[in-house]
Design a protein around this motif. Structure first.
Motif, PDB file in Angstrom:
ATOM      1  N   VAL A   1       0.837  -1.207   0.000  1.00  0.00           N
ATOM      2  CA  VAL A   1       0.000   0.000   0.000  1.00  0.00           C
ATOM      3  C   VAL A   1       0.865   1.248   0.000  1.00  0.00           C
ATOM      4  CG1 VAL A   1      -1.640   1.356   1.354  1.00  0.00           C
ATOM      5  CG2 VAL A   1      -2.024  -1.094   1.040  1.00  0.00           C
ATOM      6  N   TRP A   2       1.843   1.327   0.943  1.00  0.00           N
ATOM      7  CA  TRP A   2       2.624   2.570   0.979  1.00  0.00           C
ATOM      8  C   TRP A   2       3.598   2.684  -0.198  1.00  0.00           C
ATOM      9  CZ3 TRP A   2       7.850   2.360   1.142  1.00  0.00           C
ATOM     10  CH2 TRP A   2       8.529   1.440   1.939  1.00  0.00           C
ATOM     11  N   LEU A   3       4.019   1.546  -0.753  1.00  0.00           N
ATOM     12  CA  LEU A   3       4.868   1.599  -1.942  1.00  0.00           C
ATOM     13  C   LEU A   3       4.051   2.071  -3.149  1.00  0.00           C
ATOM     14  CD1 LEU A   3       7.564   1.069  -3.369  1.00  0.00           C
ATOM     15  CD2 LEU A   3       6.862  -1.327  -3.645  1.00  0.00           C
ATOM     16  N   GLY A   4       2.822   1.590  -3.253  1.00  0.00           N
ATOM     17  CA  GLY A   4       1.951   2.042  -4.336  1.00  0.00           C
ATOM     18  C   GLY A   4       1.661   3.524  -4.241  1.00  0.00           C
ATOM     19  N   ALA A   5       1.406   4.007  -3.019  1.00  0.00           N
ATOM     20  CA  ALA A   5       1.187   5.443  -2.822  1.00  0.00           C
ATOM     21  C   ALA A   5       2.437   6.231  -3.205  1.00  0.00           C
ATOM     22  CB  ALA A   5       0.807   5.710  -1.365  1.00  0.00           C
TER      23      ALA A   5
END
Length: 610
Positions: A114-118
């Motif tokens: 999730v935070w890598l995608g963001a």
């Protein structure tokens, strides 16, 4: 006069001897440190980001194992595709660079995804402590101006309780649910895994994450983690912690903290390591898991090590392949016991504040040390220093003539501080999202007029060999169960249940237990305090680790001339009924029980668990 000359000659000879003795160690340390700093500056010069470094690693090893979780294996390719889908979902809903999305989820590979995608959009992710609820939770979401929140089903109940307080925050459920909200697990099925193009180019200076830390002002504070700082951490991991493509790291620490969330995730993204993630720490399964995933490296905090030593001995203690442990807070007395029982012969202890720049690493396995400063370097080249500090007034002790701070002598406890040089990215102070809170951690005119240092809040000593040893925390924060507890946050909640009552919250030592347990001193002359009501208030508003376990009923709470409660004195007095005439209580289950001398001995000996 002759004696002074002899003393001076002895001092010089002693310093030369120490420098020669530590020279091999210091050369290795300086070499490794320079490689880390120069490597990071090279990345910054090329405007690299965590995303660009991940893509470079992906290009070289697309099918290399990235994360292990339960019976799952995630490769770099799978993490790339998952994070691309997350990026598409956020982009389709209008999120762009510099927007903030909060994340509240248990440990699992999707957390990183999730935070890598963001990050692929330049969207900043705020990593929410999963222990929070009600006002601290609302504050954590609001203080960074989150536009959205991704939450797993495990913590959705806490979000439901505060939804009316965050009406402008769009909520995404990470898992399948009957609730009428955007469901990421369903959206992923219809979302492409192709690369995304951010609305603006990404830069090294961009913020990547917000990681929360407790300080002296009460509610959680969001420390800024820009790409540069995370990349510097990765370089330190490679060159000082010796992490790389041959390592399989075991991580059971919370992914919302910097140890578990960065050291326990980033090496898999940019260094080629593989990381085994466990949802929660289990003493009986720690080394069993390490054997299952063939881990050679473990991550720890001090409390974890003590729990492992307290666990029942088994074949798992020596059937694993772990040769190195990396972490913070391993006590000096625990260190040799841990090495002997679990046959882990290299302990890499480090020190660093999430929001600050006072960072140290113990690279040579010296028991109890949290870091090293090369003895051959003059003090003006040291990035950190220890200064004399007044614990009662909570301020540095300054020389009456010059007005400057005073360096501590060898083995003299004091406050550790880190030099701030905004022109040097490796000495930059990024602080908090709240600029006013950031300013409170900056100390000016330290060793010369106009200089600035980061004020850590931690007491340490340094010996003549250049080794640093942690002593304690200062101010309104103490550590319990691996979490930093802000006394002001606890006091803010208690005030609702102790109206018009003078009281103070502080931490006290309990036998050999790590950290300090919470204690409340209450001024109560008329026996009016309802402890059962107090327990209800604590349980409904505070996470378990922040709930005080001890109560002291006093006729009067002593203050300084400036009306500050003398917490240091209260801390030192503790909860021993043989030395304190006040009535003392300890929490047992759902009630506070009066402490007798016999009960005190059982608590201190560890017979009664807290």
């Amino acid at each position: 006069m002759l004696s002074l000359i002899i003393q001076h000659i002895y001092f010089i000879a002693r310093r030369v001897y120490i420098i020669l003795l530590t020279f091999p160690r210091d050369v290795r340390l300086i070499y490794s440190l320079l490689r880390a700093i120069l490597g990071t500056k090279r990345l910054a010069a090329n405007n690299c980001t965590l995303v660009s470094e991940f893509k470079a690693n992906l290009k070289k090893y697309p099918d290399r194992d990235c994360y292990y979780y339960e019976d799952q294996t995630w490769t770099l390719r799978q993490m790339d595709e998952y994070s691309n889908r997350i990026a598409h979902i956020l982009q389709n809903d209008g999120y762009k660079k510099h927007d903030v999305v909060a994340l509240m989820c248990e440990n699992r590979p999707e957390y990183v995804g999730v935070w890598l995608g963001a990050a692929k959009l330049g969207v900043v992710t705020a990593l929410i402590n999963t222990n929070l609820k009600k006002q601290p939770l609302i504050y954590s979401i609001e203080t960074v101006r989150s536009k959205a929140l991704v939450v797993s089903v495990l913590y959705y109940k806490e979000i439901q309780e505060i939804r009316d307080s965050i009406p402008h925050v769009r909520i995404y459920l990470l898992d399948d649910s009957q609730d009428d909200l955007p469901n990421i697990s369903q959206l992923l099925k219809f979302t492409p895994c192709s690369d995304v193009t951010p609305s603006e180019p990404l830069a090294t200076s961009d913020s990547l994450l917000y990681i929360y830390t407790s300080g002296t002002t009460g509610l959680p504070k969001a420390a800024i983690m820009p790409n540069f700082k995370v990349l510097l951490g990765a370089q330190v991991g490679q060159h000082l912690l010796s992490l790389g493509k041959d390592d399989v790291i075991y991580n059971c620490l919370p992914l919302y903290h910097s140890s578990g969330g960065l050291i326990g995730t980033v090496p898999a993204l940019v260094l080629g390591s593989a990381i085994a993630i466990r949802t929660k720490f289990s003493a009986s399964n720690y080394f069993r898991d390490c054997a299952k995933y063939k881990c050679n490296t473990g991550i720890y905090i001090g409390e974890l090590c003590r729990y492992l030593l307290a666990s029942k001995e088994s074949e798992a203690d020596y059937s694993h392949e772990v040769v190195k442990m990396i972490g913070v807070g391993m006590r000096r007395d625990v260190w040799p016991q841990f090495v002997k029982r679990f046959h882990v012969h290299r302990i890499v202890e480090f020190y660093g504040a999430t929001e600050g720049n006072a960072n140290l690493v113990n690279t040579d396995n010296t028991e109890g040390a949290v870091g090293i400063i090369p003895t051959l370097l003059p003090t003006f080249l040291h990035p950190v220093a220890i200064i004399r500090y007044d614990l009662v007034e909570n301020q540095p002790i300054r020389d009456p003539k010059s007005g400057l701070c005073v360096r501590c002598k060898y083995n003299e406890p004091g406050m550790i501080i880190g030099e701030i040089k905004q022109s040097d990215p490796s000495r930059h102070y990024y602080g908090y999202a709240d600029k006013k809170e950031s300013a409170k951690k900056v100390l000016e005119d330290v060793f010369r007029k106009g200089d600035k240092y980061f004020l850590s809040g931690d007491l340490m000593v340094m010996d003549e060999m250049g080794y640093f040893y942690f002593k304690d925390r200062t101010g309104d924060t103490y550590r319990w169960k691996g979490e930093n507890v802000s006394t002001m946050e606890v006091e803010a909640n208690i005030s609702k249940y102790l109206p018009n009552t003078e009281f103070a919250v502080y931490g006290v030592k309990v036998g050999v237990l790590d950290g300090r347990a919470g204690m409340i001193a209450i001024e109560d002359n008329n026996n009016e305090v309802d402890l059962s009501l107090l327990i209800q208030g604590l349980d409904s508003n505070l996470p378990a680790y922040a709930r005080p376990l001890f109560v002291r009923i006093m006729n009067a709470i002593e203050t300084t001339g400036t009306f500050k409660i003398k917490k240091v004195q209260l801390q030192n007095e503790g909860f021993n009924p043989s030395k304190i005439s006040d009535t003392l209580y300890v929490r047992q289950g759902k009630e506070f029980v009066r402490i007798s001398p016999e009960l005190h001995e059982r608590l201190v000996s560890g017979e009664i668990k807290l």
